[in-house]
Design a protein around this motif. Structure first.
Motif, PDB file in Angstrom:
ATOM      1  N   PHE A  19      23.278  12.718  25.623  1.00  0.00           N
ATOM      2  CA  PHE A  19      22.631  13.260  24.426  1.00  0.00           C
ATOM      3  C   PHE A  19      21.941  12.156  23.636  1.00  0.00           C
ATOM      4  CE2 PHE A  19      22.722  14.125  19.886  1.00  0.00           C
ATOM      5  CZ  PHE A  19      22.136  15.382  19.820  1.00  0.00           C
ATOM      6  N   MET A  20      22.565  10.980  23.594  1.00  0.00           N
ATOM      7  CA  MET A  20      22.034   9.908  22.760  1.00  0.00           C
ATOM      8  C   MET A  20      20.799   9.263  23.379  1.00  0.00           C
ATOM      9  SD  MET A  20      25.439   8.027  21.336  1.00  0.00           S
ATOM     10  CE  MET A  20      25.895   7.469  22.975  1.00  0.00           C
ATOM     11  N   LEU A  21      20.713   9.233  24.715  1.00  0.00           N
ATOM     12  CA  LEU A  21      19.612   8.536  25.356  1.00  0.00           C
ATOM     13  C   LEU A  21      18.247   9.082  24.971  1.00  0.00           C
ATOM     14  CD1 LEU A  21      18.778   6.338  27.325  1.00  0.00           C
ATOM     15  CD2 LEU A  21      19.030   7.988  29.193  1.00  0.00           C
ATOM     16  N   PRO A  22      18.015  10.412  24.992  1.00  0.00           N
ATOM     17  CA  PRO A  22      16.699  10.908  24.572  1.00  0.00           C
ATOM     18  C   PRO A  22      16.367  10.554  23.127  1.00  0.00           C
ATOM     19  CG  PRO A  22      17.988  12.673  25.580  1.00  0.00           C
ATOM     20  CD  PRO A  22      18.878  11.501  25.456  1.00  0.00           C
ATOM     21  N   LEU A 244      18.284  19.384  16.461  1.00  0.00           N
ATOM     22  CA  LEU A 244      18.150  17.998  16.015  1.00  0.00           C
ATOM     23  C   LEU A 244      18.787  17.779  14.656  1.00  0.00           C
ATOM     24  CD1 LEU A 244      14.510  17.132  17.146  1.00  0.00           C
ATOM     25  CD2 LEU A 244      16.620  16.135  18.008  1.00  0.00           C
ATOM     26  N   THR A 245      18.508  18.670  13.718  1.00  0.00           N
ATOM     27  CA  THR A 245      19.035  18.470  12.367  1.00  0.00           C
ATOM     28  C   THR A 245      20.529  18.762  12.288  1.00  0.00           C
ATOM     29  OG1 THR A 245      18.297  20.711  11.798  1.00  0.00           O
ATOM     30  CG2 THR A 245      16.845  18.888  11.210  1.00  0.00           C
ATOM     31  N   MET A 246      21.015  19.658  13.109  1.00  0.00           N
ATOM     32  CA  MET A 246      22.444  19.934  13.105  1.00  0.00           C
ATOM     33  C   MET A 246      23.226  18.784  13.734  1.00  0.00           C
ATOM     34  SD  MET A 246      24.656  22.936  14.968  1.00  0.00           S
ATOM     35  CE  MET A 246      24.520  22.065  16.525  1.00  0.00           C
ATOM     36  N   ALA A 247      22.635  18.165  14.780  1.00  0.00           N
ATOM     37  CA  ALA A 247      23.335  17.099  15.493  1.00  0.00           C
ATOM     38  C   ALA A 247      23.156  15.739  14.848  1.00  0.00           C
ATOM     39  CB  ALA A 247      22.837  17.045  16.941  1.00  0.00           C
ATOM     40  N   ALA A 248      22.183  15.589  13.964  1.00  0.00           N
ATOM     41  CA  ALA A 248      21.843  14.260  13.452  1.00  0.00           C
ATOM     42  C   ALA A 248      22.765  13.718  12.370  1.00  0.00           C
ATOM     43  CB  ALA A 248      20.399  14.273  12.928  1.00  0.00           C
ATOM     44  N   SER A 261      26.297   7.575  17.962  1.00  0.00           N
ATOM     45  CA  SER A 261      26.970   8.873  17.904  1.00  0.00           C
ATOM     46  C   SER A 261      26.654   9.522  16.567  1.00  0.00           C
ATOM     47  CB  SER A 261      28.485   8.708  18.076  1.00  0.00           C
ATOM     48  OG  SER A 261      29.042   8.006  16.975  1.00  0.00           O
ATOM     49  N   THR A 262      26.872  10.802  16.489  1.00  0.00           N
ATOM     50  CA  THR A 262      26.712  11.555  15.246  1.00  0.00           C
ATOM     51  C   THR A 262      27.964  12.383  15.021  1.00  0.00           C
ATOM     52  OG1 THR A 262      25.709  13.499  16.281  1.00  0.00           O
ATOM     53  CG2 THR A 262      24.226  11.698  15.665  1.00  0.00           C
TER      54      THR A 262
END
Length: 712
Positions: A19-22, A244-248, A261-262
């Motif tokens: 998930f973090m790579l992109p 994006l906004t939920m995971a950020a 990480s988030t």
């Protein structure tokens, strides 16, 4: 595999890394591709427009006069969406660093992307009809061309996204007549912003056609004609905005190794600190390691004083048990029987102080510690931490074995020291090699977990503690107490404030009698002194990470060295993070200059045996230094270290021409120090006198690649 045969601490799961790579790739593209390209095109366009003012009307030039072919292709196919993506990810970053709520960012990005799609479809619709976004230019018509009763001043449409439109007219519009807003319209065209402007579309020529419907009418027409494109793409954009906004939020950026990480990705991993358990328990070196110990443990639950009167009298919520013998009791199990039976078995119970780690917001975390005094020198003790929960039952953590230091001046002991740790294979091997030597304690010179003062990086510390307890348990089963110095990665860099060190001071009490203050990370001093019995003074100092080197800290050093001189303490050490005598180019001259001005004269005057330096990610050993120059008498201070306890080297040039340099290598290492012993711990040196101090530099495979013997 762990060298003790247990499961190693869990690392970050692969799905989280995927998930973090992109996110990292997109961020790099925005910063290093999108911004430079847009700036290049903008400046190129401005330069071309300025040049055209000296050559006549830009309306009579071809499109390639305004932009090179590559810029034109970029503009027509990429610039618009790069701009939308750039603004969107700026909003994502604001959400990630908790500058705006995630739902606000979601609304902004959804509106931005969906409106951007609608505007793009509108623009395509206008182009198909031969229309253009216009900049209206005032035009003074020649008298011969004006009929009676018509105004002599009018406006014509300059198509900023189709410069060839209008070029066939016989009217000559000079460049000087183009107002500033036309220049900006063309600049907006180059970077994709022209579709966001709201002029009504105009005819492809300045006369002969009536303008079509207005802005919103053309917007509706563009969406209606391509509804099958608009709806699915709008759904995709809104979905991406939500993800994006939920995971950020709650971003944590770790280094060595790099990991991002988030709050969302962390929610996919099990925490290493679970409720109803003692998460981490460890020892730190107190004022005198021969007669005292500080035992610290962490919990998810708040230790509660039970209702029993005997417990309320003692304010017994968290506690530590210890004795000279081991007692097999279930670990992290809920125990309902009377604590007095277990207390009687161990013999001694100490009430713990507790503070809440307020920096952690995703889960509760409490740090408790016990000041244990009146221990016997050179003895073995078994410790166990515990706490009461709301039901009145209590939880006991794992039992840990530890040694106190010898008290006499000639007592033999060893310790390991290093700094700038990582969590890779090199660090693991060095931890194992360090434990193999059965050290009395470990001196860690800063840059410990590399949390970079992110409050969201608390799990980095969880992994660090798990690794320490796993690999820094000796073959004989002893835990290794720590004395630590603060590094720039524990705070927000050098020249920070005490409050910037979010976890270092909270997690590591290193002096007896510290209060249970909610502002422990601000109140506790970053410099302190420790005695190893009557033989050694060990000072842990702050090389201007949070405390200036001059002033109170220099006075502290002087007081400690004077006291050691008066009490005839023969061995004197100091440890800090940034080097006074680095083996490469000095990154912070102001720090080394201050240290040379205020600290080094005291080190020389009061016969400091060695200073353990860190930060530069390599190994170095200096010549013996006395009063700012190489000692000619054979007595002086050794400056050793430069910090590479597994960290990846910076591959920077070692400068052996510096006047203080003896040797240096680009290698991961720890230093083993043996005091008052006939041979060194790794067997490479034999003492010439009973009071010799022996230094051995140990590589990842356990080999001694450098050694030094020094008399006190």
């Amino acid at each position: 595999m762990s060298h003790h045969g247990h499961r190693p601490p869990p690392e970050m799961p692969i799905p989280v890394k995927m998930f973090m790579l992109p996110m990292v790739i997109i961020t790099v593209c925005i910063v290093f591709v999108w911004l430079p390209i847009n700036l290049f095109i903008a400046f190129r366009l401005i330069r071309e427009r300025l040049r055209s003012s000296h050559k006549g009307s830009p309306l009579n030039e071809s499109r390639t006069c305004f932009l090179p072919l590559i810029a034109r292709v970029y503009r027509e196919h990429f610039a618009y969406w790069f701009t939308i993506a750039g603004v969107s990810f700026m909003i994502v970053f604001a959400v990630a660093f908790d500058k705006i709520p995630w739902h606000v960012g979601f609304v902004f990005i959804s509106l931005l992307t969906v409106m951007g799609l609608a505007l793009k479809l509108r623009n395509v619709h206008l182009r198909e009809r031969g229309l253009a976004t216009c900049c209206f230019v005032p035009f003074h018509a020649p008298a011969a061309t004006v009929s009676k009763g018509e105004p002599t001043t009018t406006s014509i449409c300059v198509a900023v996204d189709q410069p060839h439109i209008g070029s066939s007219t016989s009217i000559d519009v000079k460049a000087s007549s183009l107002p500033t807003h036309c220049e900006m319209s063309t600049l907006g065209y180059s970077t994709g912003f022209d579709d966001i402007k709201k002029p009504a579309p105009a005819s492809s020529t300045y006369k002969g056609s009536s303008p079509p419907c207005g802005f919103f009418g053309s917007l509706r027409s563009g969406i209606r004609r391509r509804l099958k494109i608009f709806v699915p793409f709008a759904i995709i954009f809104v979905t991406l905005a939500f993800l994006l906004t939920m995971a950020a939020p709650g971003i944590c950026i770790e280094v060595n190794p790099v990991a991002i990480s988030t709050a969302y990705t962390r929610s996919l991993q099990p925490s290493l600190c679970q409720p109803m358990s003692v998460c981490h328990s460890y020892f730190t070196v107190p004022d005198d390691l021969s007669t005292s110990m500080i035992f610290t443990f962490q919990t998810r639950d708040l230790p509660i004083v039970p209702a029993a009167p005997e417990h309320r009298v003692r304010n017994l919520a968290g506690f530590c048990l210890f004795s000279n013998s081991s007692h097999p009791i279930p670990t992290n199990a809920t125990i309902t029987k009377d604590l007095s039976q277990i207390e009687a078995a161990y013999g001694t119970l100490v009430v713990a102080r507790t503070i809440k780690a307020d920096e952690i917001t995703e889960e509760t975390r409490f740090v408790s510690w016990c000041d244990v005094t009146n221990l016997q020198p050179n003895s073995t003790y078994h410790f166990r931490a515990g706490y009461f929960v709301r039901s009145g039952a209590f939880i006991l953590g794992p039992e840990r074995k530890v040694r106190t230091a010898p008290s006499d001046r000639n007592g033999s002991y060893s310790f390991v020291t290093g700094g700038d740790m990582s969590m890779d294979e090199s660090n693991t091997k060095l931890l194992v090699q360090s434990a193999r030597s059965e050290p009395l304690f470990a001196a860690v010179g800063g840059d410990i977990a590399y949390d970079n003062a992110f409050s969201t990086c608390y799990r980095r510390w969880d992994r660090w503690f798990a690794r320490w307890n796993e690999y820094m348990t000796t073959p004989q089963g002893f835990s290794v107490p720590m004395v630590l110095s603060v590094g720039n990665h524990e705070a927000s860099g050098f020249f920070a404030q005490p409050k910037d060190s979010l976890y270092y001071n909270t997690y590591f009490p290193q002096q007896l009698g510290l209060p249970a203050s909610p502002t422990a990370n601000e109140d506790r001093l970053a410099y302190h002194a420790h005695r190893i019995g009557n033989s050694t003074l060990f000072m842990s100092l702050d090389s201007w990470v949070m405390t200036p080197m001059a002033g109170a800290q220099t006075d502290f050093i002087r007081d400690q060295l004077v006291l050691a001189e008066q009490q005839n303490v023969p061995v004197r050490f100091a440890m800090y993070h940034a080097s006074l005598f680095p083996a490469k180019e000095d990154e912070f001259p102001i720090i080394s200059e201050d240290g040379l001005k205020h600290w080094e004269p005291l080190f020389s005057q009061y016969k400091l045996a060695a200073a353990f330096e860190n930060h530069y990610h390599l190994y170095k050993r200096t010549k013996l230094i006395q009063q700012g120059k190489v000692s000619e008498s054979g007595h002086g201070t050794l400056y050793i270290g430069d910090g590479s306890w597994g960290i990846v080297s910076r591959n920077s040039a070692i400068d052996l021409t510096k006047w203080w340099m003896e040797t240096a290598q680009d290698v991961a290492f720890v230093v083993s120090v043996t005091v008052n012993a006939p041979t060194s711990k790794y067997g490479s040196l034999i003492a010439e006198t009973p009071s010799d101090i022996m230094f051995e530099a140990i590589g990842v495979d356990g080999e001694v690649f450098d050694s030094w013997r020094q008399s006190t």
